[in-house]
Structures are given as C-alpha cells and as structure tokens.
Motif scaffolding. Structure first.
Motif, PDB file in Angstrom:
ATOM      1  N   LEU A  85       0.884  -1.348  -0.073  1.00  0.00           N
ATOM      2  CA  LEU A  85       0.009  -0.035  -0.098  1.00  0.00           C
ATOM      3  C   LEU A  85       0.993   1.317   0.102  1.00  0.00           C
ATOM      4  O   LEU A  85       1.913   1.288   1.020  1.00  0.00           O
ATOM      5  N   TRP A  86       0.539   2.126  -0.882  1.00  0.00           N
ATOM      6  CA  TRP A  86       1.095   3.544  -1.095  1.00  0.00           C
ATOM      7  C   TRP A  86       0.035   4.399  -0.405  1.00  0.00           C
ATOM      8  O   TRP A  86      -0.825   4.869  -1.010  1.00  0.00           O
ATOM      9  N   PRO A  87       0.279   4.875   0.813  1.00  0.00           N
ATOM     10  CA  PRO A  87      -0.798   5.597   1.609  1.00  0.00           C
ATOM     11  C   PRO A  87      -0.968   6.999   1.018  1.00  0.00           C
ATOM     12  O   PRO A  87      -0.138   7.650   0.326  1.00  0.00           O
ATOM     13  N   ASN A  88      -2.358   7.449   1.107  1.00  0.00           N
ATOM     14  CA  ASN A  88      -2.491   8.884   0.495  1.00  0.00           C
ATOM     15  C   ASN A  88      -3.968   9.160   1.255  1.00  0.00           C
ATOM     16  O   ASN A  88      -4.364   8.338   1.891  1.00  0.00           O
ATOM     17  N   ASP A  89      -4.468  10.350   0.968  1.00  0.00           N
ATOM     18  CA  ASP A  89      -5.577  10.753   1.604  1.00  0.00           C
ATOM     19  C   ASP A  89      -6.968  10.183   0.936  1.00  0.00           C
ATOM     20  O   ASP A  89      -7.942  10.292   1.415  1.00  0.00           O
ATOM     21  N   GLY A  90      -6.835  10.069  -0.309  1.00  0.00           N
ATOM     22  CA  GLY A  90      -7.890   9.905  -1.459  1.00  0.00           C
ATOM     23  C   GLY A  90      -8.475   8.457  -1.189  1.00  0.00           C
ATOM     24  O   GLY A  90      -7.587   7.462  -0.470  1.00  0.00           O
ATOM     25  N   PRO A  91      -9.391   7.981  -2.160  1.00  0.00           N
ATOM     26  CA  PRO A  91      -9.634   6.727  -2.024  1.00  0.00           C
ATOM     27  C   PRO A  91      -8.737   5.628  -2.798  1.00  0.00           C
ATOM     28  O   PRO A  91      -7.561   6.244  -3.026  1.00  0.00           O
ATOM     29  N   THR A  92      -8.947   4.271  -2.849  1.00  0.00           N
ATOM     30  CA  THR A  92      -7.942   3.504  -3.049  1.00  0.00           C
ATOM     31  C   THR A  92      -8.017   2.949  -4.740  1.00  0.00           C
ATOM     32  O   THR A  92      -9.241   2.691  -4.956  1.00  0.00           O
ATOM     33  N   VAL A  93      -6.803   2.963  -5.145  1.00  0.00           N
ATOM     34  CA  VAL A  93      -6.882   2.122  -6.621  1.00  0.00           C
ATOM     35  C   VAL A  93      -6.095   0.859  -6.356  1.00  0.00           C
ATOM     36  O   VAL A  93      -4.924   0.832  -5.785  1.00  0.00           O
ATOM     37  N   LEU A  94      -6.605  -0.193  -6.810  1.00  0.00           N
ATOM     38  CA  LEU A  94      -6.071  -1.521  -6.702  1.00  0.00           C
ATOM     39  C   LEU A  94      -5.551  -2.024  -7.978  1.00  0.00           C
ATOM     40  O   LEU A  94      -6.269  -1.906  -9.087  1.00  0.00           O
ATOM     41  N   LEU A  95      -4.260  -2.364  -8.032  1.00  0.00           N
ATOM     42  CA  LEU A  95      -3.592  -2.750  -9.206  1.00  0.00           C
ATOM     43  C   LEU A  95      -3.475  -4.318  -9.220  1.00  0.00           C
ATOM     44  O   LEU A  95      -3.029  -4.774  -8.234  1.00  0.00           O
TER      45      LEU A  95
END
Length: 314
Positions: A85-95
């Motif tokens: 996981l590369w954290p950030n404030d927004g929703p998640t993109v799954l690759l």
C-alpha cells in the motif's frame, strides 16, 4: 468511442512469426500426440498442470518492499496474506497484475495515481511474486483479488492487466454489494475476453499444438480444479451487468491477446471505451507514458470521494 494513440512508430501490418519450437517443445508435442491416442485423460492432466503453471521454478520471489510502500494484511485467503500500500488521503486504486508476472509490473502507475491524490495498492497473486507455489487457478486468483478488495475496504478504482483483468471483473461481480458499489472506475489493459479464449490459443499455439482429445481433457481437469467450467471466467458475461465505466486499452498487434478480444469487450459491456495503441505489444503497454496519461485522465475525471468503508467486513 474508440481513440487511436500512436506513442511509438507503427509496426508492420503483421506481427513477427513465432520462433520455431525447440527440441523440448517438439518432444512434448510428440508426447501429447501419443497421449491423445493412448491415454488422453493422463495427457490432459499433465497439460492442465502446464497451463496452470505461473513460473518455471517453484521458489517465490525474494521479498523486497517497494519504494514508498508499506504492507497491508489480507485476511481469509491462504494463498495471499499481504499486499503493498502506498498511503494517501484519497480513495484506493487496486492494481492487479497478469499471469506469470507480479505486482512489480504495475509499479509504473503508482506515482501518477498518487499525484491525483489516490492511495494505491497491489498484491502478488497466488503462485506469483512473493506468494508461494508455481501453479494456480483462476478461481484462486479471483478469490485473492476479492480478499484484497475486502481488506482495503475503499477500492474505487481497479486497474487490471491481461488475465488480471478477468480476475478484477470477476472479483467485483462476486463482491458484496457494499464493496461492488464502491468501485467507480475500472481499467482493463491487454485483457482477454475469457479464460476459454486463452486456453484455446495456448493449446493451438506454435509451441503446444495439442490434439483436440487432450485439450478437451484440460477442460475436464480445470473444471475439477476451479469448481466451475472454464467458460465461467468470461468478462463479457461477468461484467455484462456492471454499470461501472470501463476503459479498455489494447495494442493493435498484441502478440498474446489479439485486438479482436478488446473489440468484443467494446460490444458486450455496458459502459466501456476502447483506446487502441500501436507498437507497445502486451507488456510494454504498462510502461508507456501515453497509456499512463490515458488512465490517469480517465480516473481523474471520476471526481471520486474518500467515502470510508469498513475494511475486512461485509
């Protein structure tokens, strides 16, 4: 709508001829021909195991944390127990990577997606990358993808490559209403329509040339291994009811999955757009800057929210 991008010089009108089979392949073909006459069930079992092989040797890839990532736990799946996981404030993109590859093949999408404010996640599918084993099934691939979606809890975009596209669409189709409805965009890169088309191309390839009797037994064996017929894993069927906007990106001379499969997806899915590239093939398409731009523009247009879902529970 279909747009054509030309990020590199156009290729010749026909892909290069495949290399001649080596001595090992020729011996295997002779063995399958003999097995097709004398013991098709046994030959089919051997061929099914070869089809399900995800790497040539059984050892898993040495664990190396991708730059800027941390691990996240994937509960309830014995094949895959963690992802990145590369954290950030927004929703998640799954690759979701393709067969015979691993999560590192999708790393090029991380930086541009982070720049849009998303957090990004990836995992190594069963018998891929750091996950144990050297053979797996589409059922196990789909189950691991679904477990990752559930564990993350706020997956609003999924980007799949090749057979990972089938796993992604199937996982969303099988997800709980809460997690399925959270997905707002899907990107399918170099995606085959179905596992059946993949199997038929493999069985009839220059390297394999399997007798029909052996190929038919592969279907029987995979039914036992997967618990469903090979024909079940079909994006045009599993994705037919999905209202999710989908972007299909495919190269015109992809030597692994022909463009005609992307065109079939364009006809069979409800809310789909096809972007065609030239000169990128099946794998290099993942690293091309114009493709990254197409995907980030498609995802960025969604104006997604950071709606919180409770991870790990339905």
């Amino acid at each position: 709508m279909t747009d054509i991008t030309s990020p590199s010089p156009r290729l010749a009108q026909q892909p290069a001829a495949p290399p001649a089979p080596g001595i090992g392949a020729l011996l295997a073909q002779a063995g399958y021909r003999l097995g097709g006459r004398l013991a098709p069930k046994l030959a089919g079992r051997i061929a099914a195991d070869a089809f399900g092989r995800s790497r040539s040797k059984g050892g898993r890839t040495e664990f190396r944390m991708p730059l800027g990532a941390r691990t996240f736990d994937i509960a309830g799946n014995d094949d895959v127990r963690r992802g990145y996981l590369w954290p950030n404030d927004g929703p998640t993109v799954l690759l979701v990577h393709g067969w015979g590859s691993d999560s590192s093949s999708m790393i090029g999408f991380v930086k541009p997606l982070l720049a849009l404010g998303f957090q990004v996640a990836a995992f190594d599918a069963p018998a891929h990358g750091e996950s144990a084993g050297n053979k797996t099934t589409m059922t196990r691939f789909v189950a691991a993808t679904g477990a990752a979606i559930k564990a993350l809890g706020n997956v609003q975009v999924i980007v799949g490559h090749s057979l990972g596209s089938i796993a992604a669409v199937a996982a969303v189709a099988k997800a709980s209403p809460e997690h399925a409805q959270a997905v707002q965009r899907m990107v399918l890169i170099a995606a085959p329509v179905s596992l059946s088309t993949v199997l038929e191309r493999w069985a009839n390839s220059h390297q394999q040339q399997l007798p029909r009797a052996v190929t038919d037994r592969i279907y029987d064996r995979l039914l036992v291994q997967n618990g469903v017929p090979v024909s079940h894993w079909d994006i045009s069927v599993l994705g037919a009811a999905l209202e999710i906007p989908m972007l299909v990106v495919h190269d015109e001379l992809d030597p692994v999955v022909p463009l005609s499969e992307a065109q079939r997806l364009l006809r069979s899915l409800k809310n789909v757009r096809l972007e065609q590239t030239s000169g990128l093939g099946h794998s290099r398409i993942l690293s091309a800057a114009p493709v990254k731009e197409l995907i980030t523009r498609f995802v960025g247009d969604a104006r997604l929210t950071s709606t919180e879902l409770e991870s790990g529970n339905d």
